[in-house]
Design an enzyme around this catalytic site. Structure first.
Site, PDB file in Angstrom:
ATOM      1  N   LYS A 111      24.811 -44.905  36.861  1.00 54.71           N
ATOM      2  CA  LYS A 111      24.062 -45.508  37.976  1.00 54.71           C
ATOM      3  C   LYS A 111      22.822 -44.674  38.294  1.00 54.71           C
ATOM      4  O   LYS A 111      21.761 -45.227  38.562  1.00 54.71           O
ATOM      5  CB  LYS A 111      24.926 -45.587  39.245  1.00 54.71           C
ATOM      6  CG  LYS A 111      26.140 -46.468  39.063  1.00 54.71           C
ATOM      7  CD  LYS A 111      26.107 -47.634  40.021  1.00 54.71           C
ATOM      8  CE  LYS A 111      27.356 -48.433  39.851  1.00 54.71           C
ATOM      9  NZ  LYS A 111      27.332 -49.769  39.605  1.00 54.71           N
ATOM     10  N   LYS A 193      29.753 -53.309  28.639  1.00 54.01           N
ATOM     11  CA  LYS A 193      31.054 -53.767  29.141  1.00 54.01           C
ATOM     12  C   LYS A 193      30.922 -55.127  29.838  1.00 54.01           C
ATOM     13  O   LYS A 193      29.948 -55.353  30.551  1.00 54.01           O
ATOM     14  CB  LYS A 193      31.555 -52.715  30.149  1.00 54.01           C
ATOM     15  CG  LYS A 193      32.933 -52.962  30.694  1.00 54.01           C
ATOM     16  CD  LYS A 193      33.335 -51.881  31.691  1.00 54.01           C
ATOM     17  CE  LYS A 193      32.792 -52.127  33.077  1.00 54.01           C
ATOM     18  NZ  LYS A 193      33.489 -51.426  34.156  1.00 54.01           N
ATOM     19  N   LYS A 196      32.204 -57.335  36.359  1.00 55.48           N
ATOM     20  CA  LYS A 196      32.115 -58.219  37.525  1.00 55.48           C
ATOM     21  C   LYS A 196      30.696 -58.278  38.052  1.00 55.48           C
ATOM     22  O   LYS A 196      30.290 -59.246  38.665  1.00 55.48           O
ATOM     23  CB  LYS A 196      32.986 -57.661  38.664  1.00 55.48           C
ATOM     24  CG  LYS A 196      34.469 -57.750  38.450  1.00 55.48           C
ATOM     25  CD  LYS A 196      35.178 -57.065  39.644  1.00 55.48           C
ATOM     26  CE  LYS A 196      36.498 -56.470  39.244  1.00 55.48           C
ATOM     27  NZ  LYS A 196      36.795 -55.207  39.878  1.00 55.48           N
TER      28      LYS A 196
END
Ligand code: TYM
Length: 329
Positions: A111, A193, A196
């Site tokens: 991040k 990946k 969500k």
């Protein structure tokens, strides 16, 4: 019986990656181990989330746990906020951790490297809360996808540190990862990946996607120009991802699928994978609807909270005594 514990956080709609990497394993282990599976709602606010959405995601997640086959008679299912000891031990674990080791967590690092702004302190320290989640229950095994492995290893280190400083208190946990499907990739960028939070909805299959839409996503999955059906994750990551998805949902080995498709094209394989995903979602969603309508969720959570509180409270009392918080005998 050894204990197993794991969780999913209700930050968004659950993906096929969550099912294959985690929930599918929970279901397999429930006959073999004493299981504790919870909804990590405290973890869901590390990123701002609308209360209405959080409530809906939480209900969906418990219903999906049940629809996927978790049996409340075999497995303790609960909501993290129903057990105060998580937040209490979370703080203790935060004070057991060093900034340096949290800065090394790949999820946090990715991040910051991407230059994301507005990262909360909670996102930085959440591995400490996750350690508390695990250690409260003396869990020996923690079934997770590969992205969470590092957090289980940190948990082990924190447990060891605490045991060393205050005397033996915690069981050292080990991550348990499926031999196939530890990481399911985005259908549009098979180096990333399936997540969500992915922005491109075509890359992710949500467990509550209309099955026909999910089939379409499989049909438009990115593959390669090699043109041969074989399992080669390095050079043909998109194809390897599709083979993995089919294998995990059907229990047919990847080798066997590859053999059946010798001399055939990607289109035919995608059609079959699309149908497998379609059937899987149709079945799962029928059960999900039944559970939502049955109104049994509240009862399952109340029963789970009682059992979880009993174990977690015993552990936190022990910890508070050892640290010196408790002044009475
Ligand atoms: P979360 O909610 O991000 O993911 C839940 C589980 O799904 C796995 N997973 C995947 N597996 C394979 N392929 C993917 N694309 C994929 N995406 C997600 C994750 O590895 C995870 O096992 N911090 C945790 C939740 C948590 C927890 C815990 C887990 C809180 N406390 C204690 C275990 C024990 C998380 O954010 O998972």
């Amino acid at each position: 019986m050894d204990r197993v514990l794991s969780a999913v956080k209700p930050t968004g709609r659950l993906t096929l990656g969550n099912y294959i990497g985690a929930i599918r394993q929970f279901v397999q282990y429930q006959d073999q181990y004493e299981m504790f599976i919870f909804i990590a709602n405290e973890h869901a606010i590390t990123i701002p989330i609308d209360p209405k959405e959080l409530r809906q995601n939480t209900k969906d997640l418990i219903a999906l746990y049940l629809a996927a086959g978790l049996d409340p008679e075999k497995c303790t299912l609960f909501l993290q906020t129903d057990v105060d000891a998580h937040a209490k031990l979370g703080w203790v674990m935060t004070c057991m951790s060093y900034m340096g080791e949290l800065q090394r967590m790949t999820q946090y690092k990715s991040k910051t490297i991407n230059g994301e702004t507005g990262i909360t302190a909670g996102l930085f320290t959440y591995p400490c809360l996750m350690a508390a989640d695990i250690l409260l229950y003396d869990a020996k095994y923690v079934p997770v996808g590969i992205d969470q492995k590092q957090h289980v290893e940190l948990t082990r280190n924190l447990a060891e540190r605490f045991n060393h400083r205050y005397s033996d208190t915690f069981v050292l946990p080990e991550p348990l990862m499926a031999s196939t499907g530890q990481k399911i990739y985005s259908l549009q960028d098979p180096t990333k990946k399936m997540s969500k939070s992915e922005e491109n909805p075509k890359g992710t299959i949500d467990l509550l996607d209309p099955p026909a839409a999910a089939r379409k996503k499989i049909m438009s999955a990115v593959t390669d120009s090699v043109g041969i059906i074989q399992y080669d994750p390095e050079n043909q990551p998109g194809l390897a991802n599709l083979l993995t998805i089919e294998s995990c949902l059907t229990n047919e080995s990847i080798d066997s699928i590859v053999e059946r498709f010798q001399g055939k094209g990607y289109g035919e394989l995608k059609k079959e994978v699309g149908q497998v995903v379609f059937d899987f979602l149709t079945n799962l969603q029928a059960k999900y609807k039944e559970i939502i309508q049955s109104g049994k969720i509240d009862e399952v959570l109340a029963q789970g909270a009682e059992k979880a509180n009993y174990i977690a409270n015993k552990k936190i009392r022990k910890v508070y005594k050892k640290i010196g918080f408790t002044i009475t005998k």
